[in-house]
Design an enzyme around this catalytic site. Sequence first.
Site: not given
Ligand code: GDP
Ligand code: IMO
Ligand code: MG
Length: 431
Positions: A13, A16, A40-41, A224
């Site tokens: 998170d 990415k 979840g991207h 991840q």
């Molecule tokens: P990922 O799994 O690495 O793709 O990240 P996620 O999408 O799960 O979580 C990142 C969250 O931060 C999302 O809600 C994005 O919209 C938000 N985000 C990404 N870059 C920025 C930033 O520079 N500032 C803020 N405030 N939010 C951001």
């Molecule tokens: P993105 O790509 C954050 C965490 C779960 C748990 C551990 C194992 O959005 O960054 P799993 O279901 O993979 O067996 O769970 O890994 N986890 C993540 N945490 N971002 C993710 O993906 C994750 N995918 C798995 O919360 O701690």
């Molecule tokens: Mg994510």
Amino acid sequence: MPNVAVIGSQWGDEGKGKIVDWLSKKADVIVRFQGGHNAGHTLVVNNITYKLKLLPSGIIRKNKISIIGNGVVIDPWALLDEIKQIEKLGIKITKKNLYIAENATLILPLHKELDGIREDSKSTEKIGTTRRGIGPAYEDKVGRRGIRLMDLTSKKNLSNRIDMILFHHDSIRKGLGKDKINKKKLIKDLLKISPKILKYSQPVWKKIEQLKKKNKTILFEGAQGVLLDIDHGTYPFVTSSNTVVGAAYTGTGCGSNTIDYILGIVKAYTTRVGEGPFPTELRNKIGKIIGEKGNEFGTVTNRKRRCGWFDAVLVKQSCIVSGINGIALTKIDVLDQFKDLYVCIGYKLNGKKIDYLPAALTDQFKLKPIYKRLNGWLENTKGIKQWKNLPKNAKNYVNFIKKYCGVKISSISTSPRREDTILLKNPFKKI
Ligand code: GDP
Ligand code: IMO
Ligand code: MG
């Protein structure tokens, strides 16, 4: 142009999705290589928010090829549902812009069920998984009894493969007091959806080779983060795949000469979802403020993410084990309101100073962070697009991270929106 791999460098998170989307303007092909719909991207483009799980983040741009590699575990029902949801937002997904590796392993309902049973059991330690069946599916892959996409092409072959997987799972289920799996129903359900998914099936390694020959630019999208890597993370509180860049080679068959630049995505503070050690966690008002300002709720499970100060020790280690060439720093805007900021630059373990993550879980839980205090900037950085416009103390914070980790900063993100990104070093330009 060089090919780039994007790797999460903390516990996932990091942002990415936003960075892959931003970079994919310059790429022709976007490839997922590990993980599954535990990812979840999030992308925010023209005020529309896209939440992608299995589909590569390039899918929303026109004239790009999206690839799901063999290293990904695919829940076919979840994938078809995601395709439907994304198509509702006006994106066209066809066999021309989506290829799925014919040798990718499938997640079955029995995997999801087992994941849930383990998480709910009082006899085992809860990992806090996403309950999507990721772990059990990877276990079956390595146990050589997984069902792969191409197994759906023949009913007879599928039936044989299912005998193999059920031999294992029915024994486990018996021990857990669960009913045997209904083989007939499982085959029927799989065959019902198979044409909808087999239409994307390809020998992905071959497609990538052809695209390389045509000088197409490839962007590899990790899921991840390095601290969730099955080998290098906070085991057993990890996911069940390798998340370091090596997985991009094994998870696609692209060959080790394919990736020229490894971009580590790094959040300006630290978060983690699920259980496990987290040395800089802030279980106080500051952690709460960061979580609220950063909107730190899981994209997949909507769980509250745990928040803490930036842990430079862990990020430096991630950069080393994943060979990171440049950092894309995200979410610095979330730190705007703090007068003092703290960065972890070492730990105390049993009275001794150490500068790395010890492998033993018991030690990981005992780590006491050693902090360096930095001045906050107390100014708005949201939406800034140029380095020169950042407050002086924000520049100091970024430079401190760069110096400690020994890795250049390639970009800085200042909001969820695609365009709110400061470019310092273009990963696609000659290295
Ligand atoms: P990922 O799994 O690495 O793709 O990240 P996620 O999408 O799960 O979580 C990142 C969250 O931060 C999302 O809600 C994005 O919209 C938000 N985000 C990404 N870059 C920025 C930033 O520079 N500032 C803020 N405030 N939010 C951001
Ligand atoms: P993105 O790509 C954050 C965490 C779960 C748990 C551990 C194992 O959005 O960054 P799993 O279901 O993979 O067996 O769970 O890994 N986890 C993540 N945490 N971002 C993710 O993906 C994750 N995918 C798995 O919360 O701690
Ligand atoms: Mg994510």
